[in-house]
Design a protein around this motif. Structure first.
Motif, PDB file in Angstrom:
ATOM      1  N   ASP A 113      -3.006   2.096 -11.044  1.00 19.01           N
ATOM      2  CA  ASP A 113      -2.925   3.252 -11.941  1.00 19.01           C
ATOM      3  C   ASP A 113      -4.037   4.249 -11.620  1.00 19.01           C
ATOM      4  N   VAL A 114      -5.225   3.710 -11.335  1.00 21.56           N
ATOM      5  CA  VAL A 114      -6.349   4.571 -10.960  1.00 21.56           C
ATOM      6  C   VAL A 114      -6.038   5.299  -9.657  1.00 21.56           C
ATOM      7  N   LEU A 115      -5.492   4.571  -8.686  1.00 18.07           N
ATOM      8  CA  LEU A 115      -5.148   5.179  -7.401  1.00 18.07           C
ATOM      9  C   LEU A 115      -4.126   6.293  -7.574  1.00 18.07           C
ATOM     10  N   ALA A 116      -3.101   6.052  -8.404  1.00 20.08           N
ATOM     11  CA  ALA A 116      -2.058   7.062  -8.613  1.00 20.08           C
ATOM     12  C   ALA A 116      -2.639   8.334  -9.212  1.00 20.08           C
ATOM     13  N   THR A 117      -3.530   8.176 -10.184  1.00 16.84           N
ATOM     14  CA  THR A 117      -4.144   9.340 -10.830  1.00 16.84           C
ATOM     15  C   THR A 117      -4.989  10.131  -9.839  1.00 16.84           C
ATOM     16  N   LEU A 118      -5.818   9.421  -9.076  1.00 18.73           N
ATOM     17  CA  LEU A 118      -6.664  10.088  -8.082  1.00 18.73           C
ATOM     18  C   LEU A 118      -5.826  10.744  -6.990  1.00 18.73           C
ATOM     19  N   ALA A 119      -4.763  10.055  -6.568  1.00 16.62           N
ATOM     20  CA  ALA A 119      -3.905  10.592  -5.515  1.00 16.62           C
ATOM     21  C   ALA A 119      -3.286  11.914  -5.943  1.00 16.62           C
ATOM     22  N   ASP A 120      -2.833  12.000  -7.188  1.00 14.85           N
ATOM     23  CA  ASP A 120      -2.255  13.253  -7.685  1.00 14.85           C
ATOM     24  C   ASP A 120      -3.289  14.375  -7.641  1.00 14.85           C
ATOM     25  N   GLN A 121      -4.509  14.060  -8.045  1.00 15.88           N
ATOM     26  CA  GLN A 121      -5.559  15.083  -8.081  1.00 15.88           C
ATOM     27  C   GLN A 121      -5.876  15.603  -6.685  1.00 15.88           C
ATOM     28  N   LEU A 122      -5.967  14.685  -5.726  1.00 18.57           N
ATOM     29  CA  LEU A 122      -6.293  15.092  -4.354  1.00 18.57           C
ATOM     30  C   LEU A 122      -5.127  15.815  -3.703  1.00 18.57           C
ATOM     31  N   ALA A 123      -3.901  15.386  -4.002  1.00 21.91           N
ATOM     32  CA  ALA A 123      -2.717  16.059  -3.446  1.00 21.91           C
ATOM     33  C   ALA A 123      -2.622  17.488  -3.963  1.00 21.91           C
ATOM     34  N   GLN A 124      -3.025  17.696  -5.203  1.00 21.10           N
ATOM     35  CA  GLN A 124      -3.006  19.046  -5.765  1.00 21.10           C
ATOM     36  C   GLN A 124      -4.007  19.957  -5.058  1.00 21.10           C
ATOM     37  N   ILE A 244       3.938   2.756 -12.604  1.00 18.53           N
ATOM     38  CA  ILE A 244       2.513   3.019 -12.418  1.00 18.53           C
ATOM     39  C   ILE A 244       2.152   4.305 -13.161  1.00 18.53           C
ATOM     40  N   HIS A 245       1.071   4.261 -13.912  1.00 17.38           N
ATOM     41  CA  HIS A 245       0.656   5.404 -14.709  1.00 17.38           C
ATOM     42  C   HIS A 245      -0.187   6.379 -13.888  1.00 17.38           C
ATOM     43  N   HIS A 246      -0.066   7.650 -14.239  1.00 16.53           N
ATOM     44  CA  HIS A 246      -0.773   8.715 -13.532  1.00 16.53           C
ATOM     45  C   HIS A 246      -1.763   9.442 -14.435  1.00 16.53           C
ATOM     46  N   ASP A 247      -2.057   8.874 -15.602  1.00 13.61           N
ATOM     47  CA  ASP A 247      -2.866   9.597 -16.586  1.00 13.61           C
ATOM     48  C   ASP A 247      -4.142   8.845 -16.962  1.00 13.61           C
ATOM     49  N   VAL A 248      -4.702   8.102 -16.000  1.00 17.87           N
ATOM     50  CA  VAL A 248      -5.946   7.369 -16.256  1.00 17.87           C
ATOM     51  C   VAL A 248      -7.094   8.380 -16.380  1.00 17.87           C
ATOM     52  N   PRO A 249      -8.010   8.186 -17.322  1.00 18.13           N
ATOM     53  CA  PRO A 249      -9.122   9.139 -17.480  1.00 18.13           C
ATOM     54  C   PRO A 249     -10.195   8.993 -16.410  1.00 18.13           C
ATOM     55  N   VAL A 250      -9.834   9.278 -15.180  1.00 17.88           N
ATOM     56  CA  VAL A 250     -10.786   9.322 -14.057  1.00 17.88           C
ATOM     57  C   VAL A 250     -10.591  10.647 -13.354  1.00 17.88           C
ATOM     58  N   ARG A 251     -11.602  11.073 -12.626  1.00 20.85           N
ATOM     59  CA  ARG A 251     -11.518  12.372 -11.969  1.00 20.85           C
ATOM     60  C   ARG A 251     -12.219  12.325 -10.619  1.00 20.85           C
ATOM     61  N   ALA A 252     -11.592  12.933  -9.616  1.00 21.63           N
ATOM     62  CA  ALA A 252     -12.207  13.019  -8.288  1.00 21.63           C
ATOM     63  C   ALA A 252     -11.751  14.292  -7.613  1.00 21.63           C
ATOM     64  N   THR A 253     -12.576  14.774  -6.706  1.00 20.77           N
ATOM     65  CA  THR A 253     -12.232  15.931  -5.881  1.00 20.77           C
ATOM     66  C   THR A 253     -12.457  15.566  -4.424  1.00 20.77           C
ATOM     67  N   LEU A 254     -11.866  16.343  -3.550  1.00 19.13           N
ATOM     68  CA  LEU A 254     -12.073  16.112  -2.122  1.00 19.13           C
ATOM     69  C   LEU A 254     -13.546  16.174  -1.771  1.00 19.13           C
ATOM     70  N   GLU A 255     -14.248  17.132  -2.344  1.00 18.29           N
ATOM     71  CA  GLU A 255     -15.663  17.297  -2.036  1.00 18.29           C
ATOM     72  C   GLU A 255     -16.455  16.068  -2.460  1.00 18.29           C
ATOM     73  N   ALA A 256     -16.125  15.508  -3.631  1.00 18.88           N
ATOM     74  CA  ALA A 256     -16.860  14.343  -4.140  1.00 18.88           C
ATOM     75  C   ALA A 256     -16.600  13.096  -3.309  1.00 18.88           C
ATOM     76  N   LEU A 257     -15.467  13.069  -2.615  1.00 20.30           N
ATOM     77  CA  LEU A 257     -15.108  11.877  -1.838  1.00 20.30           C
ATOM     78  C   LEU A 257     -15.396  12.023  -0.348  1.00 20.30           C
ATOM     79  N   ARG A 258     -15.989  13.139   0.042  1.00 20.19           N
ATOM     80  CA  ARG A 258     -16.294  13.299   1.472  1.00 20.19           C
ATOM     81  C   ARG A 258     -17.336  12.268   1.891  1.00 20.19           C
ATOM     82  N   PRO A 259     -17.125  11.600   3.048  1.00 17.14           N
ATOM     83  CA  PRO A 259     -18.055  10.553   3.488  1.00 17.14           C
ATOM     84  C   PRO A 259     -19.479  11.066   3.630  1.00 17.14           C
ATOM     85  N   GLN A 260     -20.414  10.244   3.208  1.00 14.67           N
ATOM     86  CA  GLN A 260     -21.833  10.544   3.346  1.00 14.67           C
ATOM     87  C   GLN A 260     -22.489   9.478   4.226  1.00 14.67           C
ATOM     88  N   ALA A 261     -23.644   9.806   4.752  1.00 17.02           N
ATOM     89  CA  ALA A 261     -24.398   8.808   5.519  1.00 17.02           C
ATOM     90  C   ALA A 261     -24.849   7.697   4.579  1.00 17.02           C
TER      91      ALA A 261
END
Length: 448
Positions: A113-124, A244-261
């Protein structure tokens, strides 16, 4: 311009696969580490192969979810997570923390459910999202921008056409399909007598559960028709469980998930603590050079009578114990004695010497033998029992040994089965040395 590729990992499924894929493995302290090692290795493989432009990991929380509240028997047949894996979960999350990879979890929901919610946000945001999971439930999430990535299958990336080929339906119909056929893994009962093939045919014929029940009289098989009619309420419940639910209260953006050292210092410390030698060695090619507070060591080559005289003078005058190591060089003679020796000596201050024994004149070798045999000249070594045999075979008696790092290693960590010198240096000093092979002549060449 190509879309950014974002990889979202089902961390719980990753943990299980790692746990069962890697045989028994323990840290120097005896703590199970097979799941941590497998997780780290699979994650490294994914990063090296795919170079994700965004990366995140989702975990189950391990507490009842909304699905359990709807159906008490949901997943009831599953065995509890093995204790050995439970104990390693904090280490896996610590690994992700030092790798600076974001972790997501939400009480009341599953990782999918968490993955589905995050996936929608990143796809948008326009990303191409790849869900790293082997769970067929995730096929319902496939869209033009969201795909399933299973690194353990020949066809790693599953898209709309893959679902069409596998089931003859669109990903949007997967939930209805699963409601009919059920899911033994999650204990979703489905309709008695209807398996994957029949459920697939029904979805191809009717398109949806709603249409199926509106036109139930069109189902050819009387037995199937009767079973469907008797299970209508159960099918509705099964669909709720499979959705699978798409409304889990989590939030992510592409910038926040960019790989870091990674936090290189913390990562090296973790790998040392867990005894991951291979992964630690791999870091030497990735991590930037770390500054050292050690005073540079001057290495002097001893291959002549004058150089040997200076060495012996320093050895006799030092107030420090002298560290001694030796390596056999070249082919052994007919009686097994090394044809030559490479000696390394250090006072532990700022000076060290490399001695190619065969290149010294006889008088220098004799003087060196007297120092080695002097019980008042304090010496340290690693595995001094083997060192004594090697030196004696070359005519160098060993006396005055006051310490052995092999024995010290056992005292510091009795659980370690092999106390190599390189392991101890890495573990106790956080320094990495090159492997010292049977032929160590390169040490002499480098010193020259």
């Amino acid at each position: 311009m190509a879309s950014a590729r974002a990889f979202l990992i089902d961390g719980t499924a990753f943990c299980y696969r790692a746990f069962y894929a890697v045989g028994p493995l323990t840290s120097p302290q005896g703590r199970p580490t097979n799941a941590v090692f497998g997780f780290a290795a699979m994650l490294q493989s994914l990063q090296e192969k795919e170079h994700p432009e965004a990366l995140g990991v989702a975990f189950d929380v391990g507490k009842p979810t909304f699905r359990h509240r709807k159906f008490e028997a949901y997943k009831v047949q599953r065995k509890p997570m093995p204790e050995g894996l439970v104990d390693q979960l904090p280490l896996i999350k610590r690994l992700l923390q030092v790798l600076r990879i974001p972790v997501f979890e939400q009480e009341g929901y599953e990782a999918e459910d968490v993955l589905a919610t995050l996936a929608d946000q990143l796809a948008q945001e326009g990303a191409e999202v790849l869900l790293v999971t082997g769970d067929k439930d995730a096929l319902q999430l496939i869209t033009e921008r969201i795909k399933v990535y299973n690194p353990h299958k020949e066809q790693m990336i599953l898209d709309t056409s893959a679902v069409q080929t596998r089931y003859g339906i669109h990903p949007s119909q997967v939930v209805d399909l699963m409601a009919l056929m059920g899911d033994a893994i999650d204990n979703i009962p489905g309709v008695p007598g209807i398996g994957e093939k029949t459920a697939g045919r029904l979805m191809q014929q009717f398109g949806s559960l709603e249409a199926l029940y509106q036109r139930l009289d069109e189902v050819d098989s009387p037995a199937c028709r009767n079973s469907l009619a008797a299970s209508r309420a159960q099918v509705a419940l099964c669909r709720e469980l499979a959705q699978i639910h798409h409304d889990v209260p989590v939030r992510a953006t592409l910038e926040a998930l960019r790989p870091q050292a990674p936090d290189w210092t913390a990562l090296k410390q973790l790998y040392r603590e867990l005894g991951f030698k291979r992964l630690l060695q791999g870091l030497e090619h990735q991590a930037p050079a770390m500054p050292t507070a050690h005073t540079p060591l001057t290495v002097q080559v001893v291959d002549s009578a004058p150089a040997a005289a200076v060495l012996l003078q320093r050895l006799r005058a030092t107030a420090h114990p002298v560290a001694v190591m030796a390596w056999p060089l070249g082919e052994a003679t007919h009686n097994g004695v090394a044809a030559d020796l490479l000696l390394a000596l250090s006072t532990g201050a700022v000076d060290a010497w490399v001695v190619r024994y065969s290149r010294l004149p006889a008088a220098s070798r004799e003087a060196l033998a007297q120092w080695f045999g002097d019980p008042t000249a304090v010496k340290l070594g690693h595995d001094t029992k083997a060192l004594r045999r090697l030196l004696q075979a070359a005519g160098l008696p060993l006396a005055g040994v006051a310490g052995d790092t092999l024995l010290a290693g056992y005292l510091l960590n009795p659980a370690r089965t092999h106390q190599s010198f390189l392991d101890l240096v890495d573990e106790q000093l956080q320094e990495s040395l090159p492997a010292l092979g049977q032929d160590a002549s390169s040490l002499f060449d480098e010193a020259v």
